[in-house]
Design a protein around this motif. Structure first.
Motif, PDB file in Angstrom:
ATOM      1  N   GLU A 197      -0.022  11.244  16.801  1.00 52.88           N
ATOM      2  CA  GLU A 197      -1.040  10.257  17.181  1.00 52.88           C
ATOM      3  C   GLU A 197      -0.816   9.814  18.627  1.00 52.88           C
ATOM      4  OE1 GLU A 197      -2.426   8.077  13.102  1.00 52.88           O
ATOM      5  OE2 GLU A 197      -0.676   7.226  14.115  1.00 52.88           O
ATOM      6  N   LEU A 198      -1.925   9.614  19.352  1.00 48.84           N
ATOM      7  CA  LEU A 198      -1.843   9.176  20.745  1.00 48.84           C
ATOM      8  C   LEU A 198      -1.822   7.652  20.796  1.00 48.84           C
ATOM      9  CD1 LEU A 198      -1.832  10.258  23.709  1.00 48.84           C
ATOM     10  CD2 LEU A 198      -4.304   9.849  23.721  1.00 48.84           C
ATOM     11  N   LEU A 199      -0.760   7.101  21.407  1.00 49.00           N
ATOM     12  CA  LEU A 199      -0.572   5.652  21.464  1.00 49.00           C
ATOM     13  C   LEU A 199      -0.476   5.176  22.908  1.00 49.00           C
ATOM     14  CD1 LEU A 199       2.268   5.340  18.770  1.00 49.00           C
ATOM     15  CD2 LEU A 199      -0.210   5.279  18.380  1.00 49.00           C
ATOM     16  N   THR A 200      -0.764   3.891  23.108  1.00 46.43           N
ATOM     17  CA  THR A 200      -0.589   3.303  24.436  1.00 46.43           C
ATOM     18  C   THR A 200       0.903   3.127  24.699  1.00 46.43           C
ATOM     19  OG1 THR A 200      -0.690   1.004  23.688  1.00 46.43           O
ATOM     20  CG2 THR A 200      -2.780   2.058  24.230  1.00 46.43           C
ATOM     21  N   ASN A 201       1.292   3.281  25.978  1.00 43.37           N
ATOM     22  CA  ASN A 201       2.718   3.188  26.314  1.00 43.37           C
ATOM     23  C   ASN A 201       2.915   2.625  27.720  1.00 43.37           C
ATOM     24  OD1 ASN A 201       5.470   3.623  25.610  1.00 43.37           O
ATOM     25  ND2 ASN A 201       5.523   5.414  26.944  1.00 43.37           N
ATOM     26  N   GLY A 202       1.989   1.762  28.148  1.00 46.18           N
ATOM     27  CA  GLY A 202       2.095   1.175  29.485  1.00 46.18           C
ATOM     28  C   GLY A 202       0.980   0.188  29.722  1.00 46.18           C
ATOM     29  N   GLY A 203       0.987  -0.428  30.912  1.00 43.07           N
ATOM     30  CA  GLY A 203      -0.059  -1.400  31.255  1.00 43.07           C
ATOM     31  C   GLY A 203      -1.375  -0.711  31.565  1.00 43.07           C
ATOM     32  N   ARG A 204      -1.318   0.259  32.478  1.00 44.54           N
ATOM     33  CA  ARG A 204      -2.478   1.097  32.741  1.00 44.54           C
ATOM     34  C   ARG A 204      -2.336   2.339  31.873  1.00 44.54           C
ATOM     35  NH1 ARG A 204      -3.108   1.787  39.079  1.00 44.54           N
ATOM     36  NH2 ARG A 204      -0.890   2.249  38.940  1.00 44.54           N
ATOM     37  N   VAL A 205      -3.328   2.604  31.058  1.00 48.43           N
ATOM     38  CA  VAL A 205      -3.183   3.616  30.008  1.00 48.43           C
ATOM     39  C   VAL A 205      -3.915   4.914  30.346  1.00 48.43           C
ATOM     40  CG1 VAL A 205      -3.544   4.085  27.545  1.00 48.43           C
ATOM     41  CG2 VAL A 205      -2.886   1.781  28.297  1.00 48.43           C
ATOM     42  N   LEU A 206      -5.195   4.808  30.724  1.00 51.86           N
ATOM     43  CA  LEU A 206      -6.016   5.979  31.023  1.00 51.86           C
ATOM     44  C   LEU A 206      -6.866   5.701  32.255  1.00 51.86           C
ATOM     45  CD1 LEU A 206      -7.364   6.579  27.391  1.00 51.86           C
ATOM     46  CD2 LEU A 206      -5.593   7.951  28.504  1.00 51.86           C
ATOM     47  N   CYS A 207      -7.352   6.767  32.895  1.00 46.62           N
ATOM     48  CA  CYS A 207      -8.335   6.631  33.969  1.00 46.62           C
ATOM     49  C   CYS A 207      -9.479   7.590  33.673  1.00 46.62           C
ATOM     50  CB  CYS A 207      -7.721   6.934  35.331  1.00 46.62           C
ATOM     51  SG  CYS A 207      -8.866   6.683  36.711  1.00 46.62           S
ATOM     52  N   VAL A 208     -10.652   7.023  33.433  1.00 44.17           N
ATOM     53  CA  VAL A 208     -11.832   7.795  33.048  1.00 44.17           C
ATOM     54  C   VAL A 208     -12.659   8.084  34.298  1.00 44.17           C
ATOM     55  CG1 VAL A 208     -13.911   7.798  31.620  1.00 44.17           C
ATOM     56  CG2 VAL A 208     -11.829   6.674  30.789  1.00 44.17           C
ATOM     57  N   CYS A 209     -12.804   9.367  34.638  1.00 42.11           N
ATOM     58  CA  CYS A 209     -13.473   9.758  35.884  1.00 42.11           C
ATOM     59  C   CYS A 209     -14.740  10.567  35.620  1.00 42.11           C
ATOM     60  CB  CYS A 209     -12.537  10.606  36.742  1.00 42.11           C
ATOM     61  SG  CYS A 209     -11.108   9.716  37.355  1.00 42.11           S
ATOM     62  N   ALA A 210     -15.722  10.401  36.502  1.00 44.66           N
ATOM     63  CA  ALA A 210     -16.956  11.184  36.400  1.00 44.66           C
ATOM     64  C   ALA A 210     -17.497  11.503  37.791  1.00 44.66           C
ATOM     65  CB  ALA A 210     -18.003  10.429  35.589  1.00 44.66           C
ATOM     66  N   LEU A 211     -18.000  12.731  37.945  1.00 39.13           N
ATOM     67  CA  LEU A 211     -18.665  13.180  39.174  1.00 39.13           C
ATOM     68  C   LEU A 211     -20.176  13.072  39.006  1.00 39.13           C
ATOM     69  CD1 LEU A 211     -16.623  16.444  39.741  1.00 39.13           C
ATOM     70  CD2 LEU A 211     -16.897  14.712  41.526  1.00 39.13           C
ATOM     71  N   ALA A 212     -20.856  12.709  40.086  1.00 33.55           N
ATOM     72  CA  ALA A 212     -22.322  12.682  40.075  1.00 33.55           C
ATOM     73  C   ALA A 212     -22.814  12.768  41.516  1.00 33.55           C
ATOM     74  CB  ALA A 212     -22.840  11.423  39.396  1.00 33.55           C
ATOM     75  N   GLU A 213     -24.147  12.870  41.670  1.00 34.46           N
ATOM     76  CA  GLU A 213     -24.715  13.048  43.014  1.00 34.46           C
ATOM     77  C   GLU A 213     -24.432  11.869  43.935  1.00 34.46           C
ATOM     78  OE1 GLU A 213     -25.954  15.875  44.237  1.00 34.46           O
ATOM     79  OE2 GLU A 213     -25.318  16.650  42.291  1.00 34.46           O
ATOM     80  N   ASP A 214     -24.329  10.672  43.372  1.00 32.01           N
ATOM     81  CA  ASP A 214     -24.027   9.492  44.183  1.00 32.01           C
ATOM     82  C   ASP A 214     -23.156   8.542  43.358  1.00 32.01           C
ATOM     83  OD1 ASP A 214     -25.785   8.261  42.368  1.00 32.01           O
ATOM     84  OD2 ASP A 214     -27.480   8.386  43.752  1.00 32.01           O
ATOM     85  N   ILE A 215     -22.714   7.452  43.994  1.00 28.89           N
ATOM     86  CA  ILE A 215     -21.792   6.534  43.316  1.00 28.89           C
ATOM     87  C   ILE A 215     -22.469   5.843  42.136  1.00 28.89           C
ATOM     88  CG2 ILE A 215     -20.525   4.347  43.614  1.00 28.89           C
ATOM     89  CD1 ILE A 215     -19.758   5.509  46.426  1.00 28.89           C
ATOM     90  N   LYS A 216     -23.743   5.530  42.264  1.00 31.28           N
ATOM     91  CA  LYS A 216     -24.452   4.899  41.147  1.00 31.28           C
ATOM     92  C   LYS A 216     -24.427   5.816  39.919  1.00 31.28           C
ATOM     93  CE  LYS A 216     -28.653   2.434  39.897  1.00 31.28           C
ATOM     94  NZ  LYS A 216     -29.987   1.970  40.319  1.00 31.28           N
ATOM     95  N   GLY A 217     -24.692   7.099  40.129  1.00 36.01           N
ATOM     96  CA  GLY A 217     -24.676   8.056  39.032  1.00 36.01           C
ATOM     97  C   GLY A 217     -23.276   8.237  38.460  1.00 36.01           C
ATOM     98  N   ALA A 218     -22.270   8.266  39.350  1.00 37.86           N
ATOM     99  CA  ALA A 218     -20.886   8.421  38.908  1.00 37.86           C
ATOM    100  C   ALA A 218     -20.442   7.200  38.104  1.00 37.86           C
ATOM    101  CB  ALA A 218     -19.972   8.627  40.109  1.00 37.86           C
ATOM    102  N   GLN A 219     -20.879   6.024  38.551  1.00 39.50           N
ATOM    103  CA  GLN A 219     -20.555   4.781  37.833  1.00 39.50           C
ATOM    104  C   GLN A 219     -21.159   4.810  36.427  1.00 39.50           C
ATOM    105  OE1 GLN A 219     -22.722   1.106  38.747  1.00 39.50           O
ATOM    106  NE2 GLN A 219     -20.760   0.094  39.148  1.00 39.50           N
ATOM    107  N   SER A 220     -22.415   5.187  36.362  1.00 41.84           N
ATOM    108  CA  SER A 220     -23.119   5.245  35.079  1.00 41.84           C
ATOM    109  C   SER A 220     -22.447   6.223  34.119  1.00 41.84           C
ATOM    110  CB  SER A 220     -24.577   5.636  35.319  1.00 41.84           C
ATOM    111  OG  SER A 220     -25.249   5.796  34.105  1.00 41.84           O
ATOM    112  N   LYS A 221     -22.115   7.412  34.635  1.00 40.44           N
ATOM    113  CA  LYS A 221     -21.479   8.442  33.807  1.00 40.44           C
ATOM    114  C   LYS A 221     -20.083   8.018  33.343  1.00 40.44           C
ATOM    115  CE  LYS A 221     -23.289  13.042  34.937  1.00 40.44           C
ATOM    116  NZ  LYS A 221     -22.892  14.349  35.488  1.00 40.44           N
TER     117      LYS A 221
END
Length: 433
Positions: A378-402
């Protein structure tokens, strides 16, 4: 023969570096010491059970496995002199020497260096005793910034809004041992108004090549409120770094910094990270230097990098960056850090992470692990910052939304994240934080 690479570290930055290196056409295999569940799951990447602080063990591993390149993620090994040790052992290790790493290892040294070479930065004074620091505070305007001199994992900074808060911060650091040895000396500096940006270059001691611009979000809570953290999210490129600001930063900050380190007898090889404050007139000043890639800036920047990272690092070590070019994906990328509630102060570990086992073949989004562990499959948390969710898009608004759409697929009981990463880029104007 393709390169065998060792990445040192276990966080989100190291996951992103290892992933990017594994995609290089000139890399055969990537090892990560000690790595995390995210690095272990990547194709062509293996974790090695050696701690980032076990320098003898790391050197032995490199020698017995014929490692062609070592890339150091965190600041502590660099400040401890791991590059010097590796070099003495005949191993190509990308990063600054211990002497050059003092740019990050000591805030006081960094400020003295900036002053000596006329590089724009905030007015400051440094102290080792409480009384002179408190006397100095009485003559200052607020808000004001108080920093622990040494390494404090990105958290040794207090922005004091008034005198009582400033006095408490000074006493906590100098007398209360809030940051251990890192706070034996403090730097008090003026509060700069404007918008922050991260300006990172890869340097070979004399020449440098700029990386993509980015903006980190240091404060824990929406609207840049709450305590300072290691970073709650980032995006690239940073619109605040216009071509004019970019050119100015190269001329008044990067070039004199690289030349200054040469004059100091400590040529800078590695990632030089200048944390900038850019005022309303487009003038950049240095808030801080880091001597490695930032976290979480690494994650979205690596999503956009198209060049072979190992070749760039080896060119820098060999002093051959002059003829190197870097190719970038023209799209924007945004990363949201998922943290444990309570970070950066007290927080729990061991929460069950749900939603990570979904098959994902979308090349335009990725989740990087920072503080995770696997226990009984099982995948468990093991720190303060746990994951970083990233997305590419044509512009920052699109990347933010994704990115935020992707955030909604992951959860655990005490998950916390900012909901406004990238919003400053969409306002089109400066904020006065």
């Amino acid at each position: 023969m393709k390169n065998k690479v060792l990445v040192i570290g276990s966080g989100g930055r190291e996951h992103a570096l290892a992933w990017r290196l594994s995609l290089s056409t000139t890399v055969g295999h990537v090892f990560v010491a000690p790595g995390n569940p995210g690095t272990q799951a990547e194709n062509n990447v293996s974790n090695v059970a050696i701690e980032a602080s076990d320098y003898t063990g790391l050197i032995d591993f490199c020698q017995s496995n014929a490692i062609d390149l070592v890339v150091v993620g965190p600041e502590q090994p660099l400040c401890d002199g791991i590059v010097d040790l590796m070099s003495q052992a005949g191993i190509k290790c990308f990063g600054p020497s211990a002497a050059a790493a003092t740019l990050e290892g000591s805030k006081a040294y960094s400020k003295e260096f900036l002053e000596k070479y006329n590089i724009p930065t905030a007015a400051y004074a440094s102290f080792t005793e409480v009384k002179p620091a408190l006397d100095y505070l009485q003559r200052q305007k607020y808000p004001i910034v108080i920093k622990a001199d040494g390494l404090a994992a990105g958290k040794g900074v207090v922005i004091a809004q008034d005198a009582p808060q400033a006095v408490n911060a000074v006493k906590d650091m100098l007398a209360g041992n809030a940051f251990g040895q890192a706070g034996d000396r403090i730097v008090i500096e003026e509060f700069l108004v404007g918008e922050e940006a991260s300006f990172i270059v890869i340097a070979d001691g004399e020449n440098f090549v700029p990386m993509a611009t980015s903006q980190d979000h240091k404060a824990r809570d929406d609207g840049d409120k709450g305590p300072n953290t290691g970073g709650m999210g980032a995006y690239t490129p940073a619109p605040v770094v216009s071509q004019e600001v970019f050119d100015k930063t190269i001329e008044v900050i990067i070039k004199p910094s690289i030349a200054g380190m040469q004059k100091e007898g400590s040529p800078f090889v590695g990632f030089l990270y200048a944390g900038l404050m850019i005022d309303a007139l487009g003038n950049p000043k240095v808030l801080e230097f880091n001597v490695r890639f930032g976290d979480p800036e690494t994650q979205p920047i690596m999503m956009r990098l198209k060049s072979n990272l190992d070749e760039l690092c080896l060119a820098a070590i060999g002093g051959n960056l002059k003829d190197q070019a870097i190719e970038w994906d023209e799209r924007a990328c945004l990363g949201v850090v998922l943290a444990e509630k309570g970070y950066p102060d007290s927080y729990q570990k061991g929460s069950l992470i749900i939603g990570m086992n979904v098959e994902n073949n979308d090349q335009n989004r990725k989740i990087f692990h920072a503080g995770t562990k696997i226990k009984q499959n099982e995948l468990l948390t093991n720190g303060g910052r746990v994951l970083c969710v990233c997305a590419l898009a044509e512009d920052i608004k699109g990347a933010q939304s994704k990115a935020y759409e992707y955030v909604n697929t992951v959860s655990w009981q005490s998950m916390y994240y900012r909901r406004d990463i990238g919003s400053k880029a969409l306002c089109g104007n400066f904020t006065t934080k």
